[in-house]
Design a protein around this motif. Structure first.
Motif, PDB file in Angstrom:
ATOM      1  N   UNK A  33       0.857  -1.145  -0.047  1.00  0.00           N
ATOM      2  CA  UNK A  33      -0.080   0.020   0.132  1.00  0.00           C
ATOM      3  C   UNK A  33       0.784   1.255   0.116  1.00  0.00           C
ATOM      4  N   UNK A  34       1.934   1.415   0.876  1.00  0.00           N
ATOM      5  CA  UNK A  34       2.821   2.464   0.896  1.00  0.00           C
ATOM      6  C   UNK A  34       3.506   2.675  -0.366  1.00  0.00           C
ATOM      7  N   UNK A  35       3.728   1.415  -1.262  1.00  0.00           N
ATOM      8  CA  UNK A  35       4.492   1.642  -2.512  1.00  0.00           C
ATOM      9  C   UNK A  35       3.448   2.006  -3.566  1.00  0.00           C
ATOM     10  N   UNK A  36       2.093   2.172  -3.039  1.00  0.00           N
ATOM     11  CA  UNK A  36       1.150   2.390  -4.231  1.00  0.00           C
ATOM     12  C   UNK A  36       0.723   1.417  -5.067  1.00  0.00           C
ATOM     13  N   UNK A  37       0.874   0.079  -4.485  1.00  0.00           N
ATOM     14  CA  UNK A  37       0.742  -1.164  -5.247  1.00  0.00           C
ATOM     15  C   UNK A  37      -0.558  -1.682  -4.889  1.00  0.00           C
ATOM     16  N   UNK A  38      -1.284  -2.534  -5.529  1.00  0.00           N
ATOM     17  CA  UNK A  38      -2.665  -3.217  -5.209  1.00  0.00           C
ATOM     18  C   UNK A  38      -2.420  -3.932  -3.881  1.00  0.00           C
ATOM     19  N   UNK A  39      -3.217  -3.882  -2.868  1.00  0.00           N
ATOM     20  CA  UNK A  39      -3.038  -4.522  -1.687  1.00  0.00           C
ATOM     21  C   UNK A  39      -4.401  -4.465  -1.090  1.00  0.00           C
ATOM     22  N   UNK A  40      -4.792  -5.291  -0.214  1.00  0.00           N
ATOM     23  CA  UNK A  40      -6.187  -5.607   0.544  1.00  0.00           C
ATOM     24  C   UNK A  40      -6.088  -4.730   1.947  1.00  0.00           C
ATOM     25  N   UNK A  41      -5.103  -3.912   2.056  1.00  0.00           N
ATOM     26  CA  UNK A  41      -4.904  -3.271   3.270  1.00  0.00           C
ATOM     27  C   UNK A  41      -5.739  -1.973   3.101  1.00  0.00           C
ATOM     28  N   UNK A  42      -6.511  -1.947   4.152  1.00  0.00           N
ATOM     29  CA  UNK A  42      -7.422  -0.470   4.088  1.00  0.00           C
ATOM     30  C   UNK A  42      -6.869   0.618   5.257  1.00  0.00           C
ATOM     31  N   UNK A  43      -7.245   1.615   5.035  1.00  0.00           N
ATOM     32  CA  UNK A  43      -7.093   2.553   6.044  1.00  0.00           C
ATOM     33  C   UNK A  43      -7.615   2.349   7.368  1.00  0.00           C
ATOM     34  N   UNK A  44      -8.841   1.476   7.614  1.00  0.00           N
ATOM     35  CA  UNK A  44      -9.100   1.272   8.523  1.00  0.00           C
ATOM     36  C   UNK A  44      -8.479   0.016   9.369  1.00  0.00           C
ATOM     37  N   UNK A  45      -7.892  -0.908   8.394  1.00  0.00           N
ATOM     38  CA  UNK A  45      -7.173  -1.813   8.919  1.00  0.00           C
ATOM     39  C   UNK A  45      -5.659  -1.364   9.776  1.00  0.00           C
ATOM     40  N   UNK A  46      -5.512  -0.422   8.762  1.00  0.00           N
ATOM     41  CA  UNK A  46      -3.947   0.127   9.330  1.00  0.00           C
ATOM     42  C   UNK A  46      -4.571   0.868  10.766  1.00  0.00           C
ATOM     43  N   UNK A  47      -5.513   1.745  10.880  1.00  0.00           N
ATOM     44  CA  UNK A  47      -5.933   2.270  12.171  1.00  0.00           C
ATOM     45  C   UNK A  47      -5.881   1.226  13.291  1.00  0.00           C
ATOM     46  N   UNK A  48      -6.823   0.177  12.917  1.00  0.00           N
ATOM     47  CA  UNK A  48      -6.966  -0.853  13.921  1.00  0.00           C
ATOM     48  C   UNK A  48      -5.761  -1.447  14.395  1.00  0.00           C
ATOM     49  N   UNK A  49      -4.765  -1.794  13.595  1.00  0.00           N
ATOM     50  CA  UNK A  49      -3.314  -2.498  13.991  1.00  0.00           C
ATOM     51  C   UNK A  49      -2.719  -1.181  14.687  1.00  0.00           C
ATOM     52  N   UNK A  50      -2.653  -0.196  14.080  1.00  0.00           N
ATOM     53  CA  UNK A  50      -1.742   0.737  15.157  1.00  0.00           C
ATOM     54  C   UNK A  50      -2.522   1.081  16.387  1.00  0.00           C
ATOM     55  N   UNK A  51      -3.749   1.199  16.493  1.00  0.00           N
ATOM     56  CA  UNK A  51      -4.571   1.417  17.841  1.00  0.00           C
ATOM     57  C   UNK A  51      -3.956   0.337  18.956  1.00  0.00           C
ATOM     58  N   UNK A  52      -3.484  -0.798  18.592  1.00  0.00           N
ATOM     59  CA  UNK A  52      -3.061  -1.738  19.406  1.00  0.00           C
ATOM     60  C   UNK A  52      -1.217  -1.781  19.509  1.00  0.00           C
ATOM     61  N   UNK A  53      -0.827  -0.635  18.974  1.00  0.00           N
ATOM     62  CA  UNK A  53       0.637  -0.578  18.902  1.00  0.00           C
ATOM     63  C   UNK A  53       1.207  -1.564  17.827  1.00  0.00           C
ATOM     64  N   UNK A  54       0.611  -2.189  16.838  1.00  0.00           N
ATOM     65  CA  UNK A  54       1.193  -2.903  16.198  1.00  0.00           C
ATOM     66  C   UNK A  54       2.522  -2.367  15.389  1.00  0.00           C
ATOM     67  N   UNK A  55       3.488  -2.925  15.259  1.00  0.00           N
ATOM     68  CA  UNK A  55       4.704  -2.498  14.704  1.00  0.00           C
ATOM     69  C   UNK A  55       4.686  -3.181  13.318  1.00  0.00           C
ATOM     70  N   UNK A  56       4.820  -2.103  12.229  1.00  0.00           N
ATOM     71  CA  UNK A  56       4.851  -2.501  10.842  1.00  0.00           C
ATOM     72  C   UNK A  56       6.233  -2.838  10.392  1.00  0.00           C
ATOM     73  N   UNK A  57       7.396  -2.994  10.936  1.00  0.00           N
ATOM     74  CA  UNK A  57       8.504  -3.491  10.674  1.00  0.00           C
ATOM     75  C   UNK A  57       9.137  -4.173  11.694  1.00  0.00           C
ATOM     76  N   UNK A  58       9.362  -5.208  11.352  1.00  0.00           N
ATOM     77  CA  UNK A  58      10.014  -6.167  12.411  1.00  0.00           C
ATOM     78  C   UNK A  58      11.588  -5.764  12.990  1.00  0.00           C
ATOM     79  N   UNK A  59      12.070  -4.921  12.036  1.00  0.00           N
ATOM     80  CA  UNK A  59      13.512  -4.335  12.433  1.00  0.00           C
ATOM     81  C   UNK A  59      13.439  -3.553  13.530  1.00  0.00           C
ATOM     82  N   UNK A  60      12.351  -2.915  13.967  1.00  0.00           N
ATOM     83  CA  UNK A  60      12.026  -2.361  14.895  1.00  0.00           C
ATOM     84  C   UNK A  60      11.923  -2.912  16.272  1.00  0.00           C
TER      85      UNK A  60
END
Length: 100
Positions: free
Chosen positions: A18-45
């Motif tokens: 999604x961040x690269x502008x490619x097709x994905x099933x990730x929605x803004x709502x799903x991003x919000x839901x995951x971020x609301x629980x402190x989800x880390x998008x990169x395991x390097x973190x």
């Protein structure tokens, strides 16, 4: 672990796409839901996971070095020991095939 780990990896992949502008099933709502629980998008973190992965990678690297010292090449079969699963392919059979 297992299905949850696969699902988490998939969410990270879809987010990256999604961040690269490619097709994905990730929605803004799903991003919000995951971020609301402190989800880390990169395991390097995630320091502990990074350290564990680094340790395992180094173990396999040393195994690869030992394999090269023993066999004289890096052509590890995907079915060979801890670098893969057991195989009936013997060194003698490999040599016969390579002599063709």
């Amino acid at each position: 672990s297992g299905k949850l780990g696969t699902w988490v990896g998939t969410q990270r992949t879809y987010y990256r796409l999604t961040k690269e502008g490619k097709s994905s099933t990730m929605t803004d709502e799903r991003v919000r839901q995951l971020e609301s629980i402190g989800f880390q998008w990169s395991i390097s973190n995630v320091t502990q996971i990074g350290k564990t992965y680094e340790k395992k990678w180094n173990v396999r690297f040393r195994e690869l070095e030992a394999y090269k010292a023993k066999h004289g090449h890096y052509n590890v079969l995907t079915t060979s020991g801890k670098l893969g699963k057991s195989s009936r392919m013997t060194e003698e059979r490999v040599q016969k095939l390579e002599s063709l």
